[in-house]
Design a protein around this motif. Structure first.
Motif, PDB file in Angstrom:
ATOM      1  N   ALA A 104      35.540 -11.804   4.373  1.00 45.44           N
ATOM      2  CA  ALA A 104      35.788 -12.083   5.799  1.00 45.44           C
ATOM      3  C   ALA A 104      34.478 -12.167   6.569  1.00 45.44           C
ATOM      4  O   ALA A 104      34.291 -13.070   7.401  1.00 45.44           O
ATOM      5  N   LEU A 105      33.572 -11.255   6.294  1.00 46.17           N
ATOM      6  CA  LEU A 105      32.278 -11.264   6.972  1.00 46.17           C
ATOM      7  C   LEU A 105      31.501 -12.540   6.641  1.00 46.17           C
ATOM      8  O   LEU A 105      30.861 -13.133   7.515  1.00 46.17           O
ATOM      9  N   ASP A 106      31.580 -12.980   5.397  1.00 47.05           N
ATOM     10  CA  ASP A 106      30.916 -14.226   5.008  1.00 47.05           C
ATOM     11  C   ASP A 106      31.470 -15.404   5.806  1.00 47.05           C
ATOM     12  O   ASP A 106      30.718 -16.254   6.282  1.00 47.05           O
ATOM     13  N   LEU A 107      32.772 -15.440   5.975  1.00 47.37           N
ATOM     14  CA  LEU A 107      33.403 -16.507   6.755  1.00 47.37           C
ATOM     15  C   LEU A 107      32.940 -16.448   8.217  1.00 47.37           C
ATOM     16  O   LEU A 107      32.586 -17.467   8.810  1.00 47.37           O
ATOM     17  N   ILE A 108      32.923 -15.250   8.776  1.00 49.48           N
ATOM     18  CA  ILE A 108      32.480 -15.078  10.164  1.00 49.48           C
ATOM     19  C   ILE A 108      31.023 -15.508  10.321  1.00 49.48           C
ATOM     20  O   ILE A 108      30.677 -16.270  11.227  1.00 49.48           O
ATOM     21  N   LEU A 109      30.157 -15.038   9.424  1.00 46.98           N
ATOM     22  CA  LEU A 109      28.731 -15.367   9.519  1.00 46.98           C
ATOM     23  C   LEU A 109      28.499 -16.868   9.336  1.00 46.98           C
ATOM     24  O   LEU A 109      27.672 -17.462  10.034  1.00 46.98           O
ATOM     25  N   THR A 110      29.230 -17.480   8.419  1.00 49.18           N
ATOM     26  CA  THR A 110      29.120 -18.930   8.214  1.00 49.18           C
ATOM     27  C   THR A 110      29.516 -19.672   9.482  1.00 49.18           C
ATOM     28  O   THR A 110      28.835 -20.618   9.900  1.00 49.18           O
ATOM     29  N   ASN A 111      30.598 -19.236  10.126  1.00 48.65           N
ATOM     30  CA  ASN A 111      31.037 -19.875  11.372  1.00 48.65           C
ATOM     31  C   ASN A 111      30.024 -19.668  12.496  1.00 48.65           C
ATOM     32  O   ASN A 111      29.781 -20.576  13.290  1.00 48.65           O
ATOM     33  N   VAL A 112      29.426 -18.479  12.572  1.00 47.18           N
ATOM     34  CA  VAL A 112      28.409 -18.211  13.588  1.00 47.18           C
ATOM     35  C   VAL A 112      27.206 -19.134  13.382  1.00 47.18           C
ATOM     36  O   VAL A 112      26.687 -19.720  14.332  1.00 47.18           O
ATOM     37  N   VAL A 113      26.780 -19.282  12.141  1.00 40.65           N
ATOM     38  CA  VAL A 113      25.644 -20.157  11.838  1.00 40.65           C
ATOM     39  C   VAL A 113      25.962 -21.597  12.234  1.00 40.65           C
ATOM     40  O   VAL A 113      25.161 -22.272  12.888  1.00 40.65           O
ATOM     41  N   GLU A 114      27.145 -22.079  11.852  1.00 42.56           N
ATOM     42  CA  GLU A 114      27.529 -23.456  12.175  1.00 42.56           C
ATOM     43  C   GLU A 114      27.624 -23.673  13.681  1.00 42.56           C
ATOM     44  O   GLU A 114      27.126 -24.674  14.205  1.00 42.56           O
ATOM     45  N   LEU A 115      28.242 -22.753  14.387  1.00 42.79           N
ATOM     46  CA  LEU A 115      28.377 -22.874  15.832  1.00 42.79           C
ATOM     47  C   LEU A 115      27.007 -22.831  16.519  1.00 42.79           C
ATOM     48  O   LEU A 115      26.731 -23.627  17.419  1.00 42.79           O
TER      49      LEU A 115
END
Length: 163
Positions: free
Chosen positions: A141-152
């Protein structure tokens, strides 16, 4: 102007301290962030009121955390410190650093640990397995969140660069 800088430093100090940095490290971060020029250890010691050795140790910690940058000027033996003043980039760098050191290795290694735990005959292996599996789900879940933060953040920076 000095009052405005001090007020701004206090705001930055409170913000960075809320992320778990100690008092001195937070003061150094805020001082560097609010100052337009590179600063030496001596100048940081003078501005914060802390001893040279305390400032030196704290700056090493901040450099290890990738929160400050140190450089040398030609012809000088002194170290000069600065900080990334783009908070989006600074935050993004910290997110990437967290992912690189904590999340990615956990996601890579935990499936093997889970399999070995499942094969274990120990009494406590079932309880341990639940803890490890929960941690693995949290890392996913954290990986998904961090990936989304990076993309945004990348999208926001691209938009800012076009303006």
């Amino acid at each position: 102007m000095r009052t405005i800088r001090k007020e701004f430093e206090a705001l930055v100090y409170r913000g960075i301290k809320s992320h778990g940095l100690d008092e001195l490290s937070s003061k150094l971060f805020a001082t560097l962030y609010s100052h337009p020029d590179l600063l030496t250890l001596e100048e940081l010691s003078e501005k914060t009121g802390y001893s040279f050795s305390a400032v030196s140790a704290a700056m090493k910690k901040l450099a290890d955390l990738h929160l400050v940058e140190k450089t040398k000027k030609a012809g000088s033996k002194k170290l000069y410190f600065s900080i990334q003043k783009d908070m989006l980039k600074l935050t993004l760098d910290q997110v990437k650093y967290t992912n690189e050191l904590m999340v990615a290795p956990a996601i890579k290694k935990l499936p093997g640990i889970i399999e070995r735990c499942k094969k274990s005959k120990s009494e406590e292996s079932e309880k341990t397995l639940r803890i490890i599996e929960q941690y693995y789900r949290e890392m996913i879940a954290l990986d998904l969140i961090l990936t989304n933060v990076v993309e945004l953040t990348d999208q926001i920076q691209e938009k800012r660069n076009k303006e």
